[in-house]
Design a protein around this motif. Structure first.
Motif, short mmCIF file in Angstrom:
data_model
loop_
_atom_site.label_atom_id
_atom_site.label_comp_id
_atom_site.label_asym_id
_atom_site.label_seq_id
_atom_site.Cartn_x
_atom_site.Cartn_y
_atom_site.Cartn_z
N SER A 1 4.56 4.78 10.54
CA SER A 1 3.45 3.87 10.27
C SER A 1 3.81 2.90 9.16
O SER A 1 3.38 1.75 9.17
CB SER A 1 2.16 4.64 9.95
OG SER A 1 2.31 5.37 8.78
N LEU B 1 -2.40 0.36 11.95
CA LEU B 1 -2.87 0.51 10.56
C LEU B 1 -2.84 -0.84 9.85
O LEU B 1 -3.77 -1.19 9.11
CB LEU B 1 -1.98 1.52 9.83
CG LEU B 1 -2.28 1.76 8.36
CD1 LEU B 1 -3.68 2.37 8.18
CD2 LEU B 1 -1.24 2.68 7.73
N SER B 2 -1.79 -1.59 10.11
CA SER B 2 -1.66 -2.91 9.50
C SER B 2 -2.81 -3.83 9.93
O SER B 2 -3.38 -4.57 9.12
CB SER B 2 -0.29 -3.47 9.89
OG SER B 2 -0.23 -4.85 9.81
N PHE C 1 0.85 -1.19 0.00
CA PHE C 1 0.00 0.00 0.00
C PHE C 1 0.89 1.24 0.00
O PHE C 1 2.09 1.15 0.24
CB PHE C 1 -0.98 -0.02 1.19
CG PHE C 1 -0.37 0.17 2.55
CD1 PHE C 1 -0.34 1.42 3.17
CD2 PHE C 1 0.18 -0.92 3.25
CE1 PHE C 1 0.23 1.59 4.43
CE2 PHE C 1 0.74 -0.75 4.52
CZ PHE C 1 0.77 0.51 5.10
N THR D 1 4.68 -5.89 10.64
CA THR D 1 3.51 -6.70 10.98
C THR D 1 2.80 -7.23 9.74
O THR D 1 1.58 -7.37 9.72
CB THR D 1 2.53 -5.91 11.86
OG1 THR D 1 2.18 -4.69 11.19
CG2 THR D 1 3.14 -5.56 13.21
N GLY E 1 -8.65 2.26 -0.93
CA GLY E 1 -8.26 1.88 0.42
C GLY E 1 -6.80 1.55 0.56
O GLY E 1 -6.29 1.41 1.68
N MET F 1 2.88 -6.19 6.29
CA MET F 1 2.54 -5.43 5.08
C MET F 1 3.82 -5.01 4.35
O MET F 1 4.93 -5.19 4.86
CB MET F 1 1.70 -4.20 5.45
CG MET F 1 0.44 -4.51 6.23
SD MET F 1 -0.74 -5.55 5.32
CE MET F 1 -1.41 -4.36 4.15
N GLY G 1 5.96 0.33 11.08
CA GLY G 1 5.14 -0.55 11.92
C GLY G 1 4.34 -1.54 11.09
O GLY G 1 4.17 -2.70 11.47
N ALA G 2 3.87 -1.08 9.93
CA ALA G 2 3.12 -1.98 9.05
C ALA G 2 4.05 -3.03 8.44
O ALA G 2 3.69 -4.20 8.31
CB ALA G 2 2.41 -1.18 7.96
N ILE H 1 -3.34 5.78 0.78
CA ILE H 1 -3.87 6.34 2.02
C ILE H 1 -3.33 7.74 2.27
O ILE H 1 -2.12 7.94 2.35
CB ILE H 1 -3.51 5.42 3.21
CG1 ILE H 1 -4.12 4.02 2.98
CG2 ILE H 1 -4.01 6.01 4.53
CD1 ILE H 1 -3.65 2.97 3.97
N LEU I 1 -5.81 -2.76 7.98
CA LEU I 1 -5.75 -3.15 6.57
C LEU I 1 -5.92 -4.66 6.40
O LEU I 1 -6.51 -5.11 5.44
CB LEU I 1 -4.41 -2.71 5.96
CG LEU I 1 -4.22 -1.20 5.78
CD1 LEU I 1 -2.76 -0.88 5.41
CD2 LEU I 1 -5.15 -0.64 4.70
N ARG I 2 -5.42 -5.41 7.37
CA ARG I 2 -5.54 -6.87 7.29
C ARG I 2 -6.88 -7.36 7.83
O ARG I 2 -7.18 -8.55 7.80
CB ARG I 2 -4.37 -7.54 8.03
CG ARG I 2 -3.04 -7.41 7.30
CD ARG I 2 -1.90 -8.14 8.00
NE ARG I 2 -1.43 -7.45 9.18
CZ ARG I 2 -1.64 -7.86 10.44
NH1 ARG I 2 -2.31 -8.97 10.67
NH2 ARG I 2 -1.20 -7.15 11.47
#
Lengths: 326, 343
Positions: free
Chosen positions: A67, B149-150, A27, A74, A52, A76, A70-71, A55, B153-154
């Motif tokens: 962010s 956020l993850s 994303f 986890t 979506g 992404m 962090g994504a 962003i 999104l998930r």
């Protein structure tokens, strides 16, 4: 693979469209993306194709990069858009202390598939806060891969590789290049990170450059050719990891080199290249390696001032003549 | 500038009744007790090892703050995330961290959580959702926004918890993160452990508010202050915030009022406070003693059981220490590994 002539902006959108279709973990996050398509219009069409997944954020660089990180930790694979490379300063902790170090300081427990998109460079009268070339800061931070593309095809191929990479990649694209056009392969196109390209062959002097320096050098080479000096042009494309093999191969043929970059001279990447060449290729050198770079001042606003500060085609020609003693 | 603690600052000292006890079964209550004692004993051991010169660098202990780490983590699932600070041993243990690998990391051994590359301030276990302790004050805020956020999104119902101190709430990332988490209604619990000191500076000098939770108002999210030395009060408040987050209603700022009994770092000469203040907290407001006295009153904890629990933890820590001491140092060349995943 067929090619068409498209702009860097279109190449960016194409790489992202292909990769986002292939991998739904990707994303894009940053300011002014959804309605504006990015401050340079480089993400136009993507918000409609991937609702979506493009962003918009507040003006909040610390949390934009954080962010993304962090994504990435986890599950992404984000691309964060920083608007201008100058604003890396507002997220320096997240880039230099966190993204660059987390994999290492936690003993390699985790991948960090994060692309930090940071348009850089001067020449638009944007003055000191919107014109810098800051790649050296990040090259000097272990843990980050640093990409500085020049031509539209490189942008597509390197962006695709960066999105597939499992380490943080900071991607500096000169903002004057968004509108540059050139042949770009259709469909999947990957340029591995850490591979330089010999974009023109020549036997008299090697010009080592990247980003906007590629275009200046190309101009300079035409002039040099008229003087009977045939330069070999290496577009480094990725500065870290660096493809020193390609550099060495060329220097073993030309015995002379000029480094060209838009970033200011002192402590610039040119200094690193010259140091490395002198320590590893000293016996092959017939002349000192020269650097062509911006003068050591902040980028001024007024066009004659800005032009004076930035490296020029003439500077390159002069340096190439100096090292070839012609 | 005040030098002593004001009545308002010390209000965490007022012993509130532990009033949620009826909601829990004895197994849960004893697990909370055991976790708090484990953290206390781990921190005590770490302090001793440091004093004996067996831990390089510097360490920051959370003795006296066990109610906060234990109370919050006790309501989290294994797949929930936490991120913590330089004072993070307690959070890692509360989230299920392995004592052996923790002691080994503190001692710089290759069997440690980070193969000796992180040390006390950088312990992580991604398999347990522990996104790491962080050496930069306020470094965790932007990252937890990304974890939140993850999750969104998930489309899972995980939550992400950011532990931080009163000092961190004065830094920009706190404010950026609360705003971003609020506008996107991210499933995040911001947990402030207000321990009265940011390094050597009193919170009352450095913060514009008495209750850090009041800062939630600026971001239109709930802000709750609780007695951080009452593990059940913490757990209760955290449970409400976590439920709210899982329902998709957004972040909460929870402030656990507590007290840092050790120096900022081990070896801190603590010229900024009167030791009487420390002793007073130790004697009158220890989270473990307070909880133990309630458990004893309810006949859930006997002296025998207390001893048995203590002996079990001592044995685990002894084993952890042995493991660490018998572990090899990393080979010097291993310093060059783990930088890039590929290349």
């Amino acid at each position: 693979m067929s090619e068409r002539i498209i702009s860097c902006s279109a190449a960016i959108a194409e790489a992202l469209t292909e990769e986002m279709s292939r991998d739904d973990r990707i994303f894009v996050i940053g300011e002014d993306l959804v309605y504006h398509g990015g401050i340079f219009g480089q993400f136009k069409g993507l918000p409609e194709k991937f609702p979506g997944r493009i962003i918009d954020t507040p003006i909040s660089e610390t949390c934009i990069v954080g962010s993304g990180l962090g994504a990435a930790l986890t599950g992404m694979r984000p691309l964060v858009d920083l608007h201008f490379a100058d604003f890396t300063t507002c997220a320096m902790d997240e880039i230099a202390n966190q993204s660059a170090k987390i994999r290492y300081m936690f003993g390699g427990q985790v991948k960090i598939p994060l692309v930090i998109w940071a348009p850089d460079g001067a020449g638009l009268g944007a003055a000191a806060h919107h014109s810098q070339s800051l790649e050296s800061w990040f090259i000097h931070t272990p843990g980050l891969k640093v990409v500085v593309p020049s031509e539209p095809a490189d942008v597509k191929g390197l962006l695709t590789a960066a999105l597939r990479d499992d380490d943080p990649v900071i991607f500096f694209q000169h903002k004057k290049l968004f509108a540059k056009e050139g042949p770009v392969p259709e469909g999947e196109y990957v340029i591995p990170l850490g591979k330089a390209a010999v974009k023109r062959s020549g036997g008299d002097v090697t010009i080592l450059t990247y980003g906007s320096g590629f275009y200046l050098s190309t101009e300079a080479m035409k002039e040099l050719s008229g003087m009977g000096i045939e330069a070999e042009l290496i577009d480094l494309r990725t500065l870290k990891p660096l493809d020193f093999e390609t550099i060495a191969e060329s220097l073993k043929k030309t015995y002379r080199a000029v480094v060209v970059h838009e970033a200011c001279l002192t402590g610039g990447f040119g200094a690193e290249l010259v140091a490395r060449i002198s320590s590893e290729l000293f016996d092959y050198l017939d002349a000192p390696v020269l650097r062509v770079a911006a003068k050591d001042v902040p980028i001024p606003f007024s066009p004659p001032l800005e032009k004076f500060v930035l490296p020029s085609v003439e500077d390159i020609v002069k340096a190439a003549r100096q090292v070839t003693y012609r | 500038m005040r030098t002593g603690a004001s009545e308002q600052e010390m209000k965490g000292k007022k012993t509130k009744p532990i009033n949620h006890i009826k909601a829990y079964d004895s197994e849960t209550l004893l697990a909370l007790y055991q976790k708090m004692v484990t953290i206390r004993k781990f921190e005590t051991l770490a302090g001793e090892l440091f004093a004996a010169g067996k831990i390089p660098g510097f360490i920051h202990l959370s003795i006296g703050q066990e109610g906060s780490s234990t109370g919050v983590c006790s309501i989290l699932r294994p797949d929930d995330y936490i991120i913590t600070t330089h004072r993070g041993h307690g959070h890692v243990i509360a989230k299920g961290g392995d004592l052996k690998r923790m002691v080994a990391e503190l001692m710089g051994r290759r069997t440690g959580y980070c193969k000796g590359k992180g040390g006390s301030m950088h312990i992580a276990d991604f398999s347990l959702g522990i996104l790491g302790a962080n050496g930069v004050v306020a470094g965790g805020f932007p990252i937890i926004v990304g974890a939140g956020l993850s999750i969104k999104l998930r489309k899972t119902d995980q939550v992400a918890v950011c532990f931080f101190g009163d000092g961190a709430s004065n830094r920009g990332p706190f404010h950026e993160a609360l705003n971003m988490a609020a506008i996107w209604k991210l499933p995040i619990l911001f947990v402030c452990e207000n321990n009265c000191y940011a390094s050597t500076t009193r919170t009352s000098y450095a913060c514009s508010v008495i209750d850090i939770a009041a800062r939630a108002k600026g971001y239109d999210i709930p802000g709750v202050s609780v007695d951080g030395n009452d593990v059940l009060a913490v757990r209760h408040a955290a449970a409400e915030a976590v439920d709210r987050a899982r329902r998709g209603e957004g972040p909460t700022l929870l402030e656990n009022k507590t007290y840092r009994r050790r120096g900022h770092f081990e070896g801190d000469p603590q010229r900024y406070r009167d030791q009487k203040e420390v002793v007073e907290w130790e004697q009158k407001n220890d989270p473990i003693l307070r909880f133990a006295s309630i458990l004893k009153e309810k006949k859930l904890l006997t002296q025998d059981l207390e001893d048995k629990i203590a002996a079990g933890i001592d044995a685990d820590l002894k084993e952890a220490l042995q493991f660490a001491e018998q572990s090899e140092w990393p080979k010097p060349e291993e310093a060059l590994e783990d930088l890039f995943f590929n290349f």
